[in-house]
Scaffold this motif. Structure first.
Motif, PDB file in Angstrom:
ATOM      1  N   UNK A  21      -4.491  -5.846  -2.474  1.00 42.84           N
ATOM      2  CA  UNK A  21      -3.803  -4.753  -1.344  1.00 42.84           C
ATOM      3  C   UNK A  21      -4.577  -3.232  -2.225  1.00 42.84           C
ATOM      4  N   UNK A  22      -4.937  -2.066  -1.513  1.00 43.11           N
ATOM      5  CA  UNK A  22      -5.661  -0.673  -1.040  1.00 43.11           C
ATOM      6  C   UNK A  22      -4.774  -0.398  -2.526  1.00 43.11           C
TER       7      UNK A  22
ATOM      8  N   UNK B 177     -13.536  -5.073   4.350  1.00 45.29           N
ATOM      9  CA  UNK B 177     -13.163  -6.807   5.294  1.00 45.29           C
ATOM     10  C   UNK B 177     -13.683  -6.176   6.210  1.00 45.29           C
ATOM     11  N   UNK B 178     -14.114  -7.011   7.804  1.00 49.06           N
ATOM     12  CA  UNK B 178     -15.051  -7.094   8.924  1.00 49.06           C
ATOM     13  C   UNK B 178     -13.205  -7.108  10.031  1.00 49.06           C
TER      14      UNK B 178
ATOM     15  N   UNK C 270      -8.387   0.310  10.472  1.00 51.13           N
ATOM     16  CA  UNK C 270      -8.739   0.669   9.258  1.00 51.13           C
ATOM     17  C   UNK C 270      -9.576  -0.213   8.259  1.00 51.13           C
ATOM     18  N   UNK C 271     -10.619  -0.247   8.089  1.00 51.07           N
ATOM     19  CA  UNK C 271     -11.209  -0.517   6.592  1.00 51.07           C
ATOM     20  C   UNK C 271     -11.136  -0.462   5.038  1.00 51.07           C
ATOM     21  N   UNK C 272     -10.104  -1.179   4.137  1.00 51.47           N
ATOM     22  CA  UNK C 272      -9.739   0.123   3.125  1.00 51.47           C
ATOM     23  C   UNK C 272     -10.327  -1.113   2.037  1.00 51.47           C
ATOM     24  N   UNK C 273     -11.238   0.002   1.400  1.00 49.92           N
ATOM     25  CA  UNK C 273     -11.291  -0.828   0.303  1.00 49.92           C
ATOM     26  C   UNK C 273     -10.164  -2.188  -0.652  1.00 49.92           C
ATOM     27  N   UNK C 274     -10.736  -3.273  -1.310  1.00 44.62           N
ATOM     28  CA  UNK C 274      -9.584  -4.472  -1.419  1.00 44.62           C
ATOM     29  C   UNK C 274     -10.440  -5.071  -2.473  1.00 44.62           C
TER      30      UNK C 274
ATOM     31  N   UNK D  79      -8.969  -7.207  17.142  1.00 42.39           N
ATOM     32  CA  UNK D  79      -9.233  -6.317  16.967  1.00 42.39           C
ATOM     33  C   UNK D  79      -9.919  -5.469  17.421  1.00 42.39           C
ATOM     34  N   UNK D  80      -9.648  -4.386  17.900  1.00 40.85           N
ATOM     35  CA  UNK D  80     -10.812  -3.375  18.197  1.00 40.85           C
ATOM     36  C   UNK D  80     -10.934  -2.534  17.257  1.00 40.85           C
TER      37      UNK D  80
END
Length: 577
Positions: A323-324, A289-290, A301-305, A295-296
């Motif tokens: 969740x991841x 997800x973006x 931290x983009x995680x595979x979900x 959020x800066x």
């Protein structure tokens, strides 16, 4: 009997005749033609927008259509006058006999006037309250409970089969916190001094729960590690809190048909089944997800979900369901719960949430749309905050709860009837100021008193009437004596009830019933006050028994409508005050 529906049917019949005769093009849709009270009562009894909505598709001027329609309508004995106003609105004045015909209809139907036969509508699930089982219900829950219960009553009144449901949020970490808090009270019951860490529940309401746990298990858990007592205490505490909540709801006059446990979704394959159903529709995928707004990039931290493609059903962004680390998100069991509702065969779902759940609306509607292939609509109603006052000053916090005002605090202060009616004096999504002093004062400024007083006053007049006059006898009364404008105004207001209750149910807005009852009570009180100044307008006239009977029929009809409205709101009609 619905006078507005009858007159609309007359208008539609006239328009269809105009189409068949070539005065209007054939095949025009009449779905948007309405008949309703005009904004200004001086303009007439009813107004129709027929000429305005048909002008463009008919290729004619609105006033030309209105003039032709008026000429047809005045030929009917039910219409005294049809006047074109403005660009093409048509104002109608009805014959007094039309209004008078409402009285026997009310007297024959009783408090069921305006209702529809049970089961003639849809099968609807209304979920409301659904508070975490970690403590007593507070004033915010009270508003949701009253709104949800009144909405359920309203939907039932118009013929729907309604299930009142409470979703027990007993599957999350907050229940473990409850168990630890009860354990501290349990140790306290054994004479130990305890301190409540931040995040636990220090309210006095857990003192008897800790004592009850001691009575059940003795000192078996005193020196035992958490892993030994947590599961049992969690179950014990949850049931104790749910019993407290059931008792609170009962004090408010709310009785649920179903209590559904979130915990029952785990380990039963129900969550997996719901997600699999979405996956079978191509709506589950692995992705990133973006970052959320605000959020800066370096903070994110983009995680595979595992994601639900909720944007395919109207949501703003896709939503994670796992969740991841492989654990389910909070959204996943909610999807499974609503999937269960869909599978139970409901035609429509309604959820009543607190104001802080606004961000949950689109994702939940998207899930239900996807799971039901768009067949089952989900309406989510948000209830805004309640601010409590007493004599204009903020109401103090509850010592029993520790941090908030409880439902029982409110009921102990003013009673269930006042609580329920007052909670419905604003639309659900508007903030509500609840002043205990104003809620109990006996004045026109207090809606619940004013409506109850109207019902009680009528009961008093009926008791004073000579003889035992039945509703059947009153239904046969000669109503031609009802000619004063105040009498006719009260009659017109009572006649609005079937239309009002139908529109309120369609919009899912029970506060409309409360507003209407206040207006109806005001019209009654105005007529009663006139009788004090003008003896010939009194309800009981020894010199004119026919007039007395007609007026008794009128006010008894009003009383029955008030009783019906209060019944929907869950308020007991007062016979004496």
């Amino acid at each position: 009997m619905n006078v507005f529906a009858d007159i609309r049917a007359m208008v539609v019949t006239a328009l269809e005749a105009m189409m068949s005769e070539g005065a209007l093009p054939a095949g025009l849709s009449l779905a948007n033609v309405t008949v309703e009270p005009p904004r200004d009562a001086a303009h007439g009894d009813m107004a129709t927008n027929a000429a305005m909505v048909l002008a463009k598709p008919a290729g004619q001027k609105p006033r030309d259509i209105a003039d032709a329609l008026a000429a047809r309508l005045v030929a009917d004995a039910r219409i005294d006058a049809a006047e074109v106003a403005g660009p093409g609105f048509l104002n109608l004045r009805l014959a007094p006999s039309v209004w008078a015909s409402v009285i026997p209809a009310v007297l024959e139907a009783g408090a069921a006037f305006g209702s529809a036969p049970a089961g003639s509508g849809q099968k609807i699930n209304v979920e409301y309250v659904s508070a975490n089982p970690t403590g007593p219900l507070h004033v915010g829950h009270t508003r949701g409970a009253v709104f949800g219960d009144a909405l359920a009553g309203l939907l039932e009144f118009v013929g729907n089969e309604v299930t009142r449901e409470y979703y027990i949020n007993d599957g999350g970490a907050q229940v473990d916190v409850l168990a630890r808090s009860v354990y501290l009270r349990y140790l306290e019951a054994h004479g130990q001094e305890v301190a409540f860490p931040d995040g636990t529940y220090p309210g006095d309401y857990l003192i008897p729960v800790g004592q009850a746990l001691k009575d059940k298990v003795g000192d078996a858990f005193v020196d035992m590690g958490e892993q030994g007592w947590l599961a049992e205490v969690r179950e014990f505490a949850t049931e104790a809190m749910m019993q407290l909540i059931r008792d609170d709801l009962a004090a408010l006059g709310v009785e649920m048909d179903v209590f559904y446990s979130e915990k029952s979704l785990y380990g039963t394959g129900r969550i997996e089944g719901a997600i699999a159903a979405l996956d079978g529709k191509g709506l589950i995928y692995e992705g990133r997800l973006e970052p959320p707004k605000g959020k800066l990039p370096e903070d994110w931290e983009a995680r595979e979900q595992t994601l639900f493609r909720s944007t395919a059903h109207g949501d703003d962004v896709d939503r994670p369901v796992k969740k991841s680390d492989g654990a389910w998100t909070y959204f996943a069991p909610d999807i499974a719960y609503h999937y269960d509702k869909v599978e139970r065969g409901f035609d429509a779902l309604i959820d009543v949430f607190g104001a802080d759940h606004g961000g949950y609306v689109k994702r939940m509607q998207a899930a239900v749309s996807a799971l039901s292939d768009g067949r089952v609509p989900l309406d989510i109603k948000l209830t805004q905050l309640v601010k409590l006052y007493k004599n204009g000053e903020p109401f103090k916090m509850s010592k029993r709860a520790g941090t908030f005002v409880t439902l029982r605090d409110v009921i102990d202060e003013v009673g269930a009837d006042v609580t329920r009616f007052t909670m419905l004096t604003r639309k659900n999504d508007a903030p509500l100021d609840f002043d205990f002093a104003k809620a109990t004062e006996q004045s026109k400024d207090n809606p619940v008193f004013y409506v109850q007083y109207a019902h009680a006053r009528i009961a008093s007049v009926m008791r004073k009437a000579q003889g035992d006059i039945s509703d059947a006898q009153l239904a046969a009364a000669d109503l031609s004596a009802l000619s004063h404008e105040a009498e006719l105004g009260l009659l017109r207001k009572a006649a609005e009830w079937p239309r009002l209750v139908e529109s309120a149910a369609t919009a899912h807005e029970p506060h409309r019933v409360a507003f209407y009852l206040y207006d109806l009570a005001s019209a009654f009180h105005a007529l009663q006050h006139l009788g004090k100044m003008e003896p010939e307008l009194r309800f009981l006239r020894e010199d004119a028994p026919e007039v007395t009977e007609a007026r008794l029929a009128l006010i008894r009809s009003v009383q029955l409508v008030i009783a019906a409205g209060l019944g929907i709101l869950g308020v007991t009609p007062a016979n004496e005050m």
